[in-house]
Structures are given as structure tokens and as C-alpha cells.
Design a protein around this motif. Structure first.
Motif, short mmCIF file in Angstrom:
data_model
loop_
_atom_site.label_atom_id
_atom_site.label_comp_id
_atom_site.label_asym_id
_atom_site.label_seq_id
_atom_site.Cartn_x
_atom_site.Cartn_y
_atom_site.Cartn_z
N LEU A 52 0.83 -1.21 0.00
CA LEU A 52 0.00 0.00 0.00
C LEU A 52 0.86 1.26 0.00
CD1 LEU A 52 -2.89 -0.90 2.48
CD2 LEU A 52 -3.02 -0.67 0.00
N ILE A 56 0.30 3.92 -2.89
CA ILE A 56 -0.16 5.27 -2.57
C ILE A 56 1.00 6.26 -2.57
CG2 ILE A 56 -1.49 6.62 -0.88
CD1 ILE A 56 -2.83 4.12 0.00
N ILE A 97 -6.21 -3.84 -1.71
CA ILE A 97 -5.46 -3.23 -2.81
C ILE A 97 -6.40 -2.72 -3.90
CG2 ILE A 97 -3.83 -3.72 -4.68
CD1 ILE A 97 -2.35 -5.56 -2.72
N ALA A 100 -7.64 0.47 -2.80
CA ALA A 100 -6.62 1.49 -3.00
C ALA A 100 -6.59 1.97 -4.45
CB ALA A 100 -5.24 0.94 -2.60
N GLY A 104 -7.30 5.57 -5.93
CA GLY A 104 -6.32 6.21 -6.79
C GLY A 104 -6.89 6.69 -8.10
N SER A 112 -2.79 4.75 -11.28
CA SER A 112 -3.71 3.66 -10.97
C SER A 112 -4.01 2.82 -12.20
CB SER A 112 -5.01 4.23 -10.38
OG SER A 112 -4.76 4.93 -9.19
N ALA A 227 -10.59 9.02 4.27
CA ALA A 227 -9.85 8.44 3.14
C ALA A 227 -9.87 9.36 1.94
CB ALA A 227 -10.43 7.08 2.77
N SER A 232 -1.73 11.91 1.64
CA SER A 232 -1.56 10.53 1.21
C SER A 232 -1.57 9.53 2.35
CB SER A 232 -0.25 10.39 0.43
OG SER A 232 0.85 10.79 1.23
N PRO A 235 -5.50 7.81 3.32
CA PRO A 235 -6.00 6.58 2.70
C PRO A 235 -5.16 5.36 3.08
CG PRO A 235 -5.01 8.04 1.07
CD PRO A 235 -5.19 8.83 2.32
N PHE A 236 -3.86 5.54 3.24
CA PHE A 236 -2.99 4.45 3.68
C PHE A 236 -3.44 3.92 5.03
CE2 PHE A 236 0.74 3.29 6.27
CZ PHE A 236 1.22 2.21 5.55
N LEU A 239 -7.01 2.19 4.88
CA LEU A 239 -7.00 0.85 4.31
C LEU A 239 -6.40 -0.16 5.29
CD1 LEU A 239 -5.93 1.84 0.70
CD2 LEU A 239 -8.14 0.86 1.36
#
Length: 288
Positions: A52, A56, A97, A100, A104, A112, A227, A232, A235-236, A239
Motif C-alpha cells: 500500500l 499510494i 489493494i 486502493a 487512486g 492507478s 480516506a 496521502s 488513505p494508507f 486501508l
């Protein structure tokens, strides 16, 4: 995190007999970290965190500013994830993932899309060896082991019976571990209930489990809400929190200061509105 995963890979080459240990109740070796000592299931969580961070694009500048190194590390971390042979962990990792990637597409569409395109050949390769992949993840277990989730459902039934004896206050801290050691024929192999919530109910009952459940619900709700933040690290963290809560239903997380718990706590800190100075560096590519 990158250091831990790199050390795991180095350890697997230098001391494979130590890195590939035989899991409890099984005859198949699975990859674990030697220094620090991390067993296969939580190591899958660490590998996901590494993937991740690359997807990300957060972490040390040494990695984030070198695309070729990100590609090398991504393949290495996928290898670590697969070598842990953690079936549920791999399935949940794929789900996280994909989340993610969906995130993205909104904020970084080109990387992405490139990630999705690069994943297609790998997915086709996996599908072309479906029988071999299935056999690999079966880990030599029979139908009964698979149906009981490697004995989990058997111990869970015994645990539910114990909870019914004292559902309000539970049986006392660490009762779940003692139950795991005595309730199965393979008593010496079972040291917990492999379910955070059920073990909490056995140990501290509804009184102790309810506050933890409320905290988890709030954490997931805030993680989903935050998120969409442009930073950045959010969201990391989100998740990782989602993955941690999902895996808590089939693995212990709060019973010991494991790597899973450490990552969950760090993720929760990253979701705070007011971040410590050491954590806020993540938004500018600071080290994880």
C-alpha cells in the motif's frame, strides 16, 4: 516497514531453515520474519502495508522518488505475501489493494491505470496455474481442516459455550488462552481462539467487549470519512484499519503486542485530526 520486509527477504536467503517455519498443526513451512520475529499471518499484514505504501506513494524519499525501486519492492513484497501462504490474508489483501486502486482512480488516475494494466499479466499467469496455486494454498490440509478453518470453528463452538456461562463479565482475562490450551485434542498447539472478538467475550464479557467494538466502529467510520483527504497518509491508514478489523475476526490482534496491533495503533494515530509532529511527516514523504 520497508526495513522489516527487506530484513525478512534477506533472512529467507541467509537462514531459510529459520525463516520458513512449520506452522502449528501443519506440516508445511511458511515464511516468517526472523528479526524481528513475526509469524506468517501478521507478516502478511506487514507485506500488505508495504504494498500500500508503494501504491499510494508514501514513505521515504529514497523509495518514493525511484520508480524502478518501487517496482522491485512491489514484486518482492508480493512474493513475501504469497510465501506466508496466509489464505485469508491474501484474499483480504487483494480486496484492500483494489480499494486502493479505486481511490487512486479519483486522485491519481494515470498511476492507478498503469498499475491495473501491469497487474493483468500477473493475474493471467496466476489463473493459468490455477490447480498449482490451489494446491499451494491448501497447505497439505484435508477437507476437515479446510471446512473448520484450520480448527478455528471447532474451538469457536467451545468458546461460545463458555461465553454463555457468564456473558456479562466473562471468565477473566486470559481465559480464552487457557480455553484454547485445553479444549482441543491438539491442546499444546492452540494458544488462542484466533478471533479477537470471541476471545474478548470469553475474557471480559460484554462489559469489556462493547467499548472495544465501539472504538473499532468509530475507527472504521473515521477511516472511510478521512480516506478522501488529499493527504496521502490518510488513505494508507484507512486501508490498514479496514484490513486490521477484517482480519481480527479470524486472528488475534489485541491479546499481545504483535506487529498487527502496532500497525493498527499507528494507523489510528494517522487518522487523528491533530497529528503528532513525527506522524505528520508522512504527508510530505516522511519515513514510515
Amino acid at each position: 516497514m520497508h526495513i522489516i520486509l527487506t530484513a525478512t527477504i534477506v533472512g529467507a536467503f541467509i537462514a531459510p531453515s529459520l525463516a520458513f517455519a512449520v506452522a502449528k498443526g501443519e506440516e508445511i513451512s511458511r515464511l516468517g520474519s526472523i528479526i524481528p520475529q513475526i509469524s506468517a499471518n501478521p507478516l502478511a499484514y506487514v507485506a500488505l502495508a508495504g504494498l500500500l505504501s508503494i501504491a499510494i506513494r508514501i514513505g521515504p524519499d529514497f523509495v518514493s522518488k525511484r520508480p524502478w525501486l518501487q517496482v522491485v519492492l512491489a514484486f518482492a513484497y508480493v512474493a513475501v505475501l504469497l510465501l506466508t501462504r496466509t489464505r485469508i490474508g491474501v484474499a483480504l489483501a487483494v480486496l484492500v489493494i483494489l480499494l486502493a486502486v479505486v481511490f487512486g482512480l479519483r486522485h491519481r488516475p494515470l498511476p492507478s491505470v498503469l498499475f491495473l494494466l501491469a497487474s493483468v499479466p500477473f493475474a493471467l499467469l496466476i489463473l493459468s496455474y490455477t490447480s498449482s496455486v490451489t494446491e499451494y494454498f491448501l497447505r497439505g490440509q484435508d477437507d476437515q481442516s479446510l471446512e473448520t478453518l484450520t480448527g478455528r470453528t471447532v474451538i469457536w463452538r467451545v468458546a461460545f459455550q463458555s461465553v454463555s456461562d457468564n456473558p456479562i463479565a466473562g471468565l477473566g482475562y486470559y481465559s480464552g488462552h487457557r480455553l484454547g490450551l485445553t479444549a482441543l485434542p491438539s491442546a499444546q498447539l492452540q494458544s488462542n481462539l484466533d478471533n479477537t472478538w470471541l476471545e474478548l467475550l470469553v475474557d471480559v464479557g460484554i462489559i469489556g467487549t462493547l467499548p472495544v467494538a465501539i472504538f473499532a466502529i468509530i475507527a472504521v467510520a473515521r477511516s472511510v470519512q478521512n480516506a478522501g483527504s488529499p493527504e496521502s497518509y490518510r488513505p494508507f491508514a484507512a486501508l490498514l484499519v479496514i484490513f486490521g478489523v477484517l482480519t481480527s475476526f479470524v486472528n488475534p490482534t489485541l491479546q499481545a503486542p504483535s506487529m498487527t496491533l502496532v500497525l493498527l495503533l499507528v494507523s489510528t494515530l494517522c487518522l487523528r485530526d491533530t497529528l503528532p509532529a513525527s506522524t505528520s511527516r508522512l504527508s510530505s514523504g516522511g519515513e514510515v
